[in-house]
Each structure stands twice: as C-alpha cells, then as structure tokens.
Design a protein around this motif. Structure first.
Motif, PDB file in Angstrom:
ATOM      1  N   MET A   1      26.023  23.305  49.295  1.00 38.17           N
ATOM      2  CA  MET A   1      26.112  24.293  50.385  1.00 38.17           C
ATOM      3  C   MET A   1      26.577  25.624  49.809  1.00 38.17           C
ATOM      4  N   ARG A   2      25.866  26.711  50.128  1.00 39.72           N
ATOM      5  CA  ARG A   2      26.187  28.015  49.558  1.00 39.72           C
ATOM      6  C   ARG A   2      27.332  28.648  50.331  1.00 39.72           C
ATOM      7  N   ARG A   3      28.195  29.366  49.609  1.00 34.53           N
ATOM      8  CA  ARG A   3      29.365  29.976  50.216  1.00 34.53           C
ATOM      9  C   ARG A   3      28.946  31.207  51.015  1.00 34.53           C
ATOM     10  N   GLN A   4      29.709  31.542  52.056  1.00 34.43           N
ATOM     11  CA  GLN A   4      29.409  32.706  52.879  1.00 34.43           C
ATOM     12  C   GLN A   4      30.528  33.751  52.823  1.00 34.43           C
ATOM     13  N   ARG A   5      31.750  33.386  52.410  1.00 34.28           N
ATOM     14  CA  ARG A   5      32.796  34.394  52.281  1.00 34.28           C
ATOM     15  C   ARG A   5      32.409  35.383  51.193  1.00 34.28           C
ATOM     16  N   ALA A   6      32.588  36.666  51.464  1.00 33.22           N
ATOM     17  CA  ALA A   6      32.225  37.684  50.481  1.00 33.22           C
ATOM     18  C   ALA A   6      33.135  37.575  49.264  1.00 33.22           C
ATOM     19  N   PRO A   7      32.591  37.314  48.086  1.00 32.78           N
ATOM     20  CA  PRO A   7      33.427  37.251  46.893  1.00 32.78           C
ATOM     21  C   PRO A   7      33.981  38.630  46.536  1.00 32.78           C
ATOM     22  N   HIS A   8      35.090  38.604  45.835  1.00 31.80           N
ATOM     23  CA  HIS A   8      35.773  39.823  45.395  1.00 31.80           C
ATOM     24  C   HIS A   8      35.597  39.943  43.880  1.00 31.80           C
ATOM     25  N   VAL A   9      35.026  41.068  43.427  1.00 29.03           N
ATOM     26  CA  VAL A   9      34.786  41.310  42.009  1.00 29.03           C
ATOM     27  C   VAL A   9      35.744  42.384  41.523  1.00 29.03           C
ATOM     28  N   LEU A  10      36.462  42.081  40.438  1.00 25.38           N
ATOM     29  CA  LEU A  10      37.341  43.053  39.789  1.00 25.38           C
ATOM     30  C   LEU A  10      36.666  43.536  38.512  1.00 25.38           C
ATOM     31  N   ILE A  11      36.410  44.840  38.423  1.00 25.24           N
ATOM     32  CA  ILE A  11      35.741  45.429  37.264  1.00 25.24           C
ATOM     33  C   ILE A  11      36.764  46.191  36.430  1.00 25.24           C
ATOM     34  N   ILE A  12      36.772  45.915  35.132  1.00 25.34           N
ATOM     35  CA  ILE A  12      37.711  46.558  34.202  1.00 25.34           C
ATOM     36  C   ILE A  12      36.946  47.499  33.284  1.00 25.34           C
ATOM     37  N   VAL A  13      37.406  48.755  33.236  1.00 27.70           N
ATOM     38  CA  VAL A  13      36.788  49.777  32.387  1.00 27.70           C
ATOM     39  C   VAL A  13      37.901  50.499  31.645  1.00 27.70           C
ATOM     40  N   GLN A  14      37.751  50.680  30.349  1.00 29.96           N
ATOM     41  CA  GLN A  14      38.740  51.433  29.575  1.00 29.96           C
ATOM     42  C   GLN A  14      38.185  52.755  29.051  1.00 29.96           C
TER      43      GLN A  14
ATOM     44  N   LEU B   1      27.067  46.280  44.342  1.00 29.31           N
ATOM     45  CA  LEU B   1      27.819  45.130  44.841  1.00 29.31           C
ATOM     46  C   LEU B   1      28.273  45.346  46.284  1.00 29.31           C
ATOM     47  N   LYS B   2      28.778  46.551  46.581  1.00 33.55           N
ATOM     48  CA  LYS B   2      29.212  46.838  47.954  1.00 33.55           C
ATOM     49  C   LYS B   2      28.044  46.724  48.924  1.00 33.55           C
ATOM     50  N   ALA B   3      26.891  47.303  48.553  1.00 36.09           N
ATOM     51  CA  ALA B   3      25.725  47.256  49.436  1.00 36.09           C
ATOM     52  C   ALA B   3      25.251  45.826  49.652  1.00 36.09           C
ATOM     53  N   ALA B   4      25.503  44.959  48.665  1.00 38.05           N
ATOM     54  CA  ALA B   4      25.085  43.559  48.771  1.00 38.05           C
ATOM     55  C   ALA B   4      26.093  42.703  49.521  1.00 38.05           C
ATOM     56  N   GLY B   5      27.248  43.294  49.906  1.00 31.86           N
ATOM     57  CA  GLY B   5      28.217  42.553  50.694  1.00 31.86           C
ATOM     58  C   GLY B   5      29.448  42.076  49.960  1.00 31.86           C
ATOM     59  N   TYR B   6      29.584  42.408  48.671  1.00 30.53           N
ATOM     60  CA  TYR B   6      30.753  42.001  47.893  1.00 30.53           C
ATOM     61  C   TYR B   6      31.929  42.942  48.139  1.00 30.53           C
ATOM     62  N   GLU B   7      33.129  42.444  47.918  1.00 30.35           N
ATOM     63  CA  GLU B   7      34.313  43.301  47.844  1.00 30.35           C
ATOM     64  C   GLU B   7      34.498  43.696  46.387  1.00 30.35           C
ATOM     65  N   VAL B   8      34.867  44.953  46.123  1.00 27.89           N
ATOM     66  CA  VAL B   8      34.920  45.449  44.748  1.00 27.89           C
ATOM     67  C   VAL B   8      36.218  46.212  44.507  1.00 27.89           C
ATOM     68  N   SER B   9      36.873  45.887  43.405  1.00 27.98           N
ATOM     69  CA  SER B   9      38.020  46.650  42.910  1.00 27.98           C
ATOM     70  C   SER B   9      37.750  47.035  41.467  1.00 27.98           C
ATOM     71  N   VAL B  10      38.336  48.153  41.028  1.00 25.52           N
ATOM     72  CA  VAL B  10      38.152  48.651  39.667  1.00 25.52           C
ATOM     73  C   VAL B  10      39.506  49.008  39.082  1.00 25.52           C
ATOM     74  N   ILE B  11      39.710  48.658  37.832  1.00 27.81           N
ATOM     75  CA  ILE B  11      40.865  49.138  37.055  1.00 27.81           C
ATOM     76  C   ILE B  11      40.330  49.996  35.929  1.00 27.81           C
ATOM     77  N   CYS B  12      40.848  51.224  35.800  1.00 33.07           N
ATOM     78  CA  CYS B  12      40.365  52.151  34.778  1.00 33.07           C
ATOM     79  C   CYS B  12      41.427  53.207  34.527  1.00 33.07           C
ATOM     80  N   PRO B  13      41.272  54.026  33.471  1.00 36.26           N
ATOM     81  CA  PRO B  13      42.206  55.130  33.250  1.00 36.26           C
ATOM     82  C   PRO B  13      41.996  56.242  34.272  1.00 36.26           C
ATOM     83  N   LYS B  14      43.015  57.060  34.453  1.00 36.88           N
ATOM     84  CA  LYS B  14      42.917  58.212  35.343  1.00 36.88           C
ATOM     85  C   LYS B  14      42.132  59.335  34.680  1.00 36.88           C
TER      86      LYS B  14
END
Length: 455
Positions: A1-14, A31-44
C-alpha cells in the motif's frame, strides 16, 4: 500500500546559499509542486536571516566561514560547516520529522551526517554536483609527493563513502552517472540523471535598451563562478586581443558573478588596459541576468580542458541558449552535449581562436540569428528543466512510495506583447522569424527610442 502523508525532504548545501544555487532552488520548487514538504540547510548570503520561509520552503542558514587557504584551512571549513549543519538538522527535526536527507556536494562529507539519521529510518540521496578528485587534479595536477597523494586519497575515500552510504544517487549528466557506477560501485538502477536545465518559462529573452551595452555595439557576456578552474582569465585574454590587436573598440565585455579569482581578474583587467571595456558586476540576481543576457551579442564558455571540466555540464552554456544568445565555447565533451549544433566551438587552449571566433560571429548577424534561435529552441525542447524535474521527483516517489502530484503543468511559452515580472517587454517566442531577428540584432522593443551614445 502506497503512503499518502507528504514526505519531508531535508536538503543540505554547503557551496552556495539558497535560492542563489539555481539548481537546488529548482529542485525545491519541483518537490513543493509535487506535494512534498521541503527544508534546506545552507550558508547565509549577505543580509540573509538565520531562518526564513520562501515560497513554502523552510530555509535554515548559518554564518559562512572565512575563505579557506591551504589544506588545514579547507579542513577547518569542512568541519565548521559540518558541525553547523548537524546542529541545524536537529533544529529542523524539532519542527518536523524528515524522511529523506539530500546532500549536494562539494564537499563529500555529509555521508557521515546521514549515517546516524539512517539509523533512525531516514533515507539518504546524494545529488552529485562536482567530482572532487577531478577538482583537485584540475587545480594542482596529478600529485607526486606524499602530502599531495594523501590529500587526493582522502578525497577519493570521501567520495567512495558518499556513494556507498547513499540509497539513491542523482547525477548531473551521463558522464557523472558512469563514474558513480564504475568508481562508486552504485547499481545503475539506483542512479538517475537530472541535468541542470534552465526553466525556459522563466529564463527567456526580453527587449531592452542600449544602456546595458555601455555604448558598445557588441556586448560579450560571461556568467558564472570565477574560480581557478573556470578559465575567466581567458575572457580577458580574448578581450585584450579583440580590443588591442583587432582594434575593435565597438566591443564591451561583462563578467557576471563572483568567486575566489574576482579581485585577481579585476587587477588583470587594469594591467591589460581594459577597464574602459570590461564591467564586473559581482553577484547578480535574475533581473540583471535577464537584462544583460538579452542585450548581449555573444555568450562565452571559456572553461579550459581539465579532468573536471571535460565531463561537467556548464549551466551558463544552457542559460545563454535560453536567452537566444549565441555561444562561443571550447570543445569539451559535455559542453558539446549541451550545445549540440547551436554553438561555435574552438579547440581547447586556443585563446587566439576564441577571440577570432567572437569577432567573426559578431560580424555575422545572420549566423548569430541562426545560432541564437536554434539555441532557444534546443533549450525549450531538449534541455528544459521540466522533464528534468519529473525525473528528479520520480527518485523521491520511488524511494518514499508517495503518490506525488507531479512537478510542472504543461503550457506553451507566453506570446509576444506581454512583459516579464520586472516590466521588460518579452520577445515573441511563437514567431520563428521574430526570434531570429532578435537573436541577430538584440533589438529593442518596437517603438522604443534608442538610448544616447555613452561615447
């Protein structure tokens, strides 16, 4: 059975802040347009807050380290960024549990952060942007001494560990994919090619005025990072030949971007007596890129032949094409894959040939019209980001079992007569004749008054 809760993706960029890193920002939007939750960690970047939500993407940022010098400096930079990223990953987790970590290199160190998260059930995706062993060889040559061999061995070990830790590998082209399989031992079925194609619905030419050209009849543009391996000094060598040997004072050169070599390049320009003909913009945003690349006559891809450059996809080449800008480039394997028959190629290392090709193309408006229009069509039909976004999102759908909404709606390019978000009149892309005419002359919008000459 396929999951329906939107997965959360954490993207790391240095390597770059987001959204300045165009590829990563396009991935976030897909990813956002496809329904995923997205977070990013990167330098300022300059003026960036420690946290912001932009277009639904959660951005967590840390103060970047000082510019590294020498092996110890780079080791400190990697350690500092790794620790700051690890700490912020805990902060992201406190806000919302994430299901996948995506690490974008350089450097190849975040497999060590992925390992403890994998033990907690998080999957790891490696987005392979750079070949770090090839970066080393391109900068320093094949090492002969103990220290150099040790440094290269460490880079190769880190790369292997990254490949072996990853549940899936995303490669920017087939050359990188082959390296992941051959050198990294990654099953080919666990690799997916996602090129850094331009979003041609947003990257498109506009009618502009002569002020961008600073009074020159022909504006030659370079867009990109200015590092030791990027060959930007070759742009100045070509400019010197064009201005001082050909006697062509009707040319202007604009270098858009920044990097470790920027100050050295400014000094070189002064020493060559080119300051009246060369403009350094520093860091630029989408509006400046649009105006400069729409006004330019030719885009330069001067990347020298090296173990890294020959198999790397150069974003600037595809971005020039998106703006119907004719390209002059050195003949490198992946540059030819991107440009196809829509560019003028010069044999690597022939700096005189590069300058001569620029002059010949500038003096041939019909050829510029042909190449520019063909390049735009190739960008739309072959290189565009939308099919790449579908391949990218499919990696996550397969890994998480999520039934995503799909990244992009289909739609034709906007018709002529409208304007972009900054009020610039758009070139009519539905009329091949108008597109060729624009690419030939970089014309102002019909009815616009020419700007006064800067001379």
């Amino acid at each position: 059975m396929r999951r329906q809760r939107a997965p959360h993706v954490l993207i790391i960029v240095q390597n770059l802040p987001v959204p300045l890193d165009r590829r990563v920002w396009l991935e976030c939007q897909a990813l956002k347009a496809a329904g995923y939750e997205v977070s990013v960690i990167c330098p300022k970047g300059p003026g960036d807050p420690a946290y912001a939500e932009l277009d639904g993407v959660h951005l967590y940022k840390y103060a970047p380290p000082r510019q590294a010098e020498g092996a110890l400096g780079f080791a400190w930079e990697f350690a500092y960024c790794w620790v700051r990223t690890a700490w912020l990953s805990l902060k992201v987790r406190r806000r919302a549990r994430f299901d996948v970590i995506q690490a974008c290199n350089p450097p190849d160190t975040y497999w060590a952060l992925a390992l403890p998260w994998k033990a907690a059930g998080v999957r790891f995706v490696f987005d392979h942007h750079d070949l770090n062993p090839e970066v080393y060889r391109s900068r320093f040559g094949e090492p002969t001494g103990f220290v150099g061999k040790l440094q290269l061995a460490v880079l190769e070990w880190l790369e292997r560990r990254t490949f072996r830790t990853a549940d899936r590998v995303i490669s920017t082209n087939t050359s990188y994919q082959d390296i992941a399989v051959r050198r990294g031992g990654v099953p080919r079925g666990h690799t997916t090619v996602v090129r850094s194609g331009p979003d041609t619905t947003k990257m498109r030419p506009v009618h502009t005025d002569d002020t961008v050209r600073r009074g020159g009849e022909h504006l030659v543009a370079y867009l990109g990072i200015m590092g030791p391996q990027d060959g930007v000094d070759g742009v100045l060598e070509a400019a010197n030949r064009i201005v001082h040997e050909h006697g062509r004072t009707d040319f202007r050169f604009v270098l858009l971007g920044f990097g470790d070599c920027l100050e050295d390049l400014k000094r070189q320009s002064t020493e060559l007596g080119l300051d009246d003909y060369v403009e350094f913009t520093g860091r630029v945003g989408p509006e400046q890129i649009t105006r400069y690349l729409s006004a330019a006559s030719i885009g330069l891809s001067p990347d020298p032949l090296s173990p890294l450059n020959d198999v790397s996809t150069m974003n600037k080449t595809m971005e020039y094409m998106a703006y119907a800008l004719p390209v002059v480039a050195y003949r490198l394997t992946e540059t030819v894959v991107s440009g196809g028959d829509c560019a003028v190629y010069v044999e690597p290392g022939d700096s005189a040939g590069l300058a001569d090709a620029v002059v010949a193309l500038a003096d041939d408006p019909a050829r510029r019209g042909e190449l520019g229009a063909a390049g735009r069509r190739r960008a739309e039909q072959v290189l565009d980001w939308r099919p790449q976004a579908e391949a990218y999102v499919s990696v996550y759908d397969g890994l998480t079992g999520f039934e995503s909404a799909g990244p992009f709606p289909d739609g034709p390019p906007a018709a002529g007569g409208s304007t972009d978000q900054w009020g610039n009149p758009l070139v009519d892309l539905t009329d091949d004749g108008a597109l060729r005419a624009f690419a030939s002359a970089r014309m102002m919008a019909p009815g616009a008054e020419p700007a006064p000459s800067a001379s």
